[in-house]
Write an enzyme that holds these catalytic residues in place. Structure first.
Site, mmCIF file in Angstrom:
data_model
loop_
_atom_site.group_PDB
_atom_site.id
_atom_site.type_symbol
_atom_site.label_atom_id
_atom_site.label_comp_id
_atom_site.label_asym_id
_atom_site.label_seq_id
_atom_site.Cartn_x
_atom_site.Cartn_y
_atom_site.Cartn_z
ATOM 1 C CE LYS A 33 -0.301 -0.888 4.387
ATOM 2 N NZ LYS A 33 -0.383 0.018 3.217
ATOM 3 C CB VAL B 35 -6.129 -2.207 5.429
ATOM 4 C CG1 VAL B 35 -5.415 -3.349 4.767
ATOM 5 C CG2 VAL B 35 -7.567 -2.138 4.954
ATOM 6 N N GLY B 36 -3.848 -1.765 7.648
ATOM 7 C CA GLY B 36 -2.509 -2.049 8.179
ATOM 8 C C GLY B 36 -2.578 -2.535 9.616
ATOM 9 C CD GLU C 189 15.983 -1.905 7.535
ATOM 10 O OE1 GLU C 189 16.561 -0.825 7.790
ATOM 11 O OE2 GLU C 189 16.541 -2.999 7.637
ATOM 12 C CB CYS D 268 15.508 5.944 4.374
ATOM 13 S SG CYS D 268 16.122 4.480 3.537
ATOM 14 C CD GLU E 113 13.334 10.387 6.890
ATOM 15 O OE1 GLU E 113 12.258 10.027 7.382
ATOM 16 O OE2 GLU E 113 14.147 9.602 6.366
HETATM 17 P P1 NAD Z 1 4.911 5.713 6.278
HETATM 18 O O1 NAD Z 1 5.502 5.290 7.557
HETATM 19 O O2 NAD Z 1 3.897 6.769 6.271
HETATM 20 O O3 NAD Z 1 4.231 4.464 5.547
HETATM 21 C C1 NAD Z 1 4.934 3.272 5.305
HETATM 22 C C2 NAD Z 1 3.946 2.146 5.126
HETATM 23 O O4 NAD Z 1 3.214 1.962 6.341
HETATM 24 C C3 NAD Z 1 2.887 2.389 4.049
HETATM 25 O O5 NAD Z 1 2.599 1.170 3.408
HETATM 26 C C4 NAD Z 1 1.692 2.855 4.857
HETATM 27 O O6 NAD Z 1 0.485 2.646 4.194
HETATM 28 C C5 NAD Z 1 1.816 1.967 6.076
HETATM 29 N N1 NAD Z 1 1.123 2.434 7.274
HETATM 30 C C6 NAD Z 1 0.844 3.709 7.632
HETATM 31 N N2 NAD Z 1 0.212 3.721 8.834
HETATM 32 C C7 NAD Z 1 0.119 2.428 9.233
HETATM 33 C C8 NAD Z 1 -0.411 1.788 10.396
HETATM 34 N N3 NAD Z 1 -0.961 2.480 11.389
HETATM 35 N N4 NAD Z 1 -0.325 0.443 10.484
HETATM 36 C C9 NAD Z 1 0.245 -0.284 9.496
HETATM 37 N N5 NAD Z 1 0.759 0.266 8.373
HETATM 38 C C10 NAD Z 1 0.700 1.608 8.245
HETATM 39 O O7 NAD Z 1 6.172 6.052 5.358
HETATM 40 P P2 NAD Z 1 6.153 6.648 3.903
HETATM 41 O O8 NAD Z 1 5.768 8.066 4.041
HETATM 42 O O9 NAD Z 1 5.383 5.755 2.990
HETATM 43 O O10 NAD Z 1 7.704 6.501 3.512
HETATM 44 C C11 NAD Z 1 8.652 7.434 3.883
HETATM 45 C C12 NAD Z 1 9.392 7.013 5.119
HETATM 46 O O11 NAD Z 1 9.980 5.727 4.931
HETATM 47 C C13 NAD Z 1 10.548 7.912 5.456
HETATM 48 O O12 NAD Z 1 10.570 8.186 6.835
HETATM 49 C C14 NAD Z 1 11.775 7.110 5.063
HETATM 50 O O13 NAD Z 1 12.960 7.448 5.732
HETATM 51 C C15 NAD Z 1 11.336 5.749 5.361
HETATM 52 N N6 NAD Z 1 12.128 4.770 4.612
HETATM 53 C C16 NAD Z 1 13.034 4.020 5.288
HETATM 54 C C17 NAD Z 1 13.812 3.118 4.609
HETATM 55 C C18 NAD Z 1 14.823 2.272 5.329
HETATM 56 O O14 NAD Z 1 15.178 1.233 4.808
HETATM 57 N N7 NAD Z 1 15.288 2.628 6.499
HETATM 58 C C19 NAD Z 1 13.664 2.973 3.241
HETATM 59 C C20 NAD Z 1 12.732 3.762 2.575
HETATM 60 C C21 NAD Z 1 11.963 4.662 3.292
#
Ligand code: NAD
Length: 488
Positions: free
Chosen positions: A182, A220-221, A259, A292, A391
């Site tokens: 997803k 969906v998540g 992560e 990140c 962050e």
């Molecule tokens: P996010 O947490 O908003 O979303 C990540 C994913 O989770 C997306 O696919 C989103 O649709 C899904 N999602 C959102 N709510 C959900 C739920 N309730 N249930 C299931 N899935 C759900 O993050 P973002 O804004 O897309 O990305 C940025 C964040 O990701 C930053 O905090 C960044 O640090 C982190 N990040 C971490 C790493 C790492 O490896 N540590 C790498 C890249 C990004």
């Protein structure tokens, strides 16, 4: 292969629309124009994908036929390599990522790195004997067998979407899992493109790989994270959503691999060569700071503070950003309007809390369209203030002065995150000694790079659970079975 992007999902081996034909628009963050439509899945679509993955795991020999898995993954790597010039503009368009980055970590190197996990299929010790042990007077041999965990739900963010999709898909499939991927709503084509190649250019059986796109990640998540048919969730994203996923996973005690975010410190010690180390700090703004593991706190020794700040100021003023299709630029826009507002909100908070804004500090108004923010440099930042603790995920650096090495370590560790960091010194031993005291999953010492397909990557504290890449990353997708056998 005709159209330049794939609007359909992959469910049970077929490229499909969402139930009822629902779609949403994929928007280019640099131009604010619609790139094209993509399937907008509902809960029913996700349920179909989960059932397909469950059936493929339970009823095909994907989990047990390693030679077949390997051949299929080689087909996928070759298909991605063959079609990478079609994918490249899609990544630039939907992520707003600078094109130069797609020749490295945003695309090309991740296709190459797949081979490391593919090779694990032959290299990994799937079984080992422990030898004879006496228990209740019975002498037994024990065989420890590693098996795929089952159905893996893969949830990825938008900042490095293609790379993170592959970082999860490849080890999960090599381990023998079946998957439901997803992707983030903002970057669906980096996932549907993989689904299309799986369907059209590999022998991967129906149901082994499913790709479900949706504008509504929550509904969906949560179907994926709560399903009793799913054995594990591999998630990259924000700490807030990571905690929610752990909570959802608890109900069925599924394995949760996370992560998450970071607020990493770059410690420059007082004997470092500032003219060599500090001009590179502009790279905090690479990809508009949407990484990140970026070191978003710079710790400078009070004794050489003004000298250091001046070099960083010049680096920020000269940082090249703008049109992501231009090879000269190292940053494009933020991914969407909401992220831009969020980043601008942090910048205002930084000013309000008393940090000195030396460069940037607002929207990049020279561009008529697109979600651009100026590279922004804050100095004299209080280590407990909001912009030093949270962050931001934008092109913003917080410079913090420190007194001595102990003080630098204390400030670096004064964070709920623990993802990455870096230390520079004229003495490698001194830098290494400081690096060993930093509570993070990765650290760069004197410019050394920790990244590699075999380097475990992940976080301490609220930056995550588990590790991606390397043997440890592969083993995240495995279960362990111990078999007792009569000793001969
Ligand atoms: P996010 O947490 O908003 O979303 C990540 C994913 O989770 C997306 O696919 C989103 O649709 C899904 N999602 C959102 N709510 C959900 C739920 N309730 N249930 C299931 N899935 C759900 O993050 P973002 O804004 O897309 O990305 C940025 C964040 O990701 C930053 O905090 C960044 O640090 C982190 N990040 C971490 C790493 C790492 O490896 N540590 C790498 C890249 C990004």
């Amino acid at each position: 292969m005709t159209s330049t992007f794939e609007p359909r999902m992959l469910i049970d081996g077929a490229l499909v629309e969402a139930e009822g034909g629902a779609t949403y628009d994929n928007v280019n963050p640099a131009t604010e124009e619609v790139i094209g439509p993509v399937a907008d899945a509902g809960v029913n679509d996700m349920q179909r994908a989960i059932r397909a993955a469950r059936r493929a795991f339970d009823e095909t020999d994907w989990a047990t036929d390693r030679a077949f898995r390997k051949a299929c993954l080689v087909q996928l790597r070759e298909a991605l390599e063959k079609h990478k010039e079609e994918l490249r503009p899609q990544i630039v368009a939907e992520v707003g990522a600078p094109i130069a980055l797609t020749y490295a970590i945003q695309q090309d190197t991740c296709i190459e790195d797949m081979q490391w996990d593919i090779d694990m299929i032959d290299r990994y010790e799937w079984e080992r004997e422990l030898g004879v042990h006496e228990f209740f007077g019975l002498r037994s041999n024990r065989l420890v067998v590693r098996e795929p965990i089952g159905v893996a739900g893969l949830i990825t963010p938008w900042n490095f979407p293609f790379m993170l999709n592959l970082s999860k898909l490849t080890p999960a499939l090599a381990a023998g899992c079946t998957v439901v991927l997803k992707p983030a709503p903002d970057t669906p084509y980096s996932a549907t493109w993989i689904g299309r190649l799986v369907a059209q250019e590999t022998d991967i059986p129906p149901g082994v790989v499913n790709v479900v796109t949706s504008a509504d990640p929550a509904a969906v998540g949560e179907e994926l994270t709560g399903s009793p048919l799913v054995d594990m969730i591999s998630f990259t994203g924000s700490t807030a959503v990571g905690k929610r996923i752990a909570e959802r996973g608890a109900a069925t005690l599924k394995r949760v691999f996370l992560e998450l975010g970071g607020k990493s410190a770059n410690i420059v010690l007082d004997d470092a060569d500032f003219s060599a180390v500090l001009p590179g700090t502009g790279m905090v703004c690479m990809h508009s700071g949407q990484g990140c593991a970026i070191t978003t706190r710079l710790l400078l020794p009070r004794s050489r503070y003004d000298e250091g700040v001046e070099i960083v100021r010049q680096a920020f003023e000269q940082f090249p950003y703008g049109d992501p299709t231009d090879f000269a630029n190292m940053a494009g826009p933020l991914v969407n309007a909401k992220q831009r507002e969020r980043v601008l909100g942090y910048i205002e908070k930084g000013k309000a809390e008393g940090a000195r804004c030396l460069v940037g500090g607002g929207p990049a108004t020279q561009f008529e369209r697109g979600y651009f923010v100026q590279p922004t440099l804050f100095v004299d930042v209080d280590p407990d203030s909001t912009i030093a603790q949270e962050e931001i995920f934008g092109p913003v650096l917080a410079v913090i002065p420190y007194e001595d090495d102990d003080d630098a370590v204390r400030i670096a560790n004064n964070s709920r995150y623990g993802l990455s960091g870096s230390v520079s010194s004229g003495s490698l031993d001194r830098a290494l000694a400081v690096a060993r005291r930093i509570r993070t999953g990765t650290v760069s010492v004197n410019g050394g790079q920790w990244y590699g397909p075999d380097s475990p990557f992940g976080g301490y504290k609220e930056s995550g659970l588990g590790r991606e890449h390397g043997v440890q990353g592969f083993e995240e997708y495995l279960e362990t079975k111990t078999i007792g056998l009569p000793a001969s």
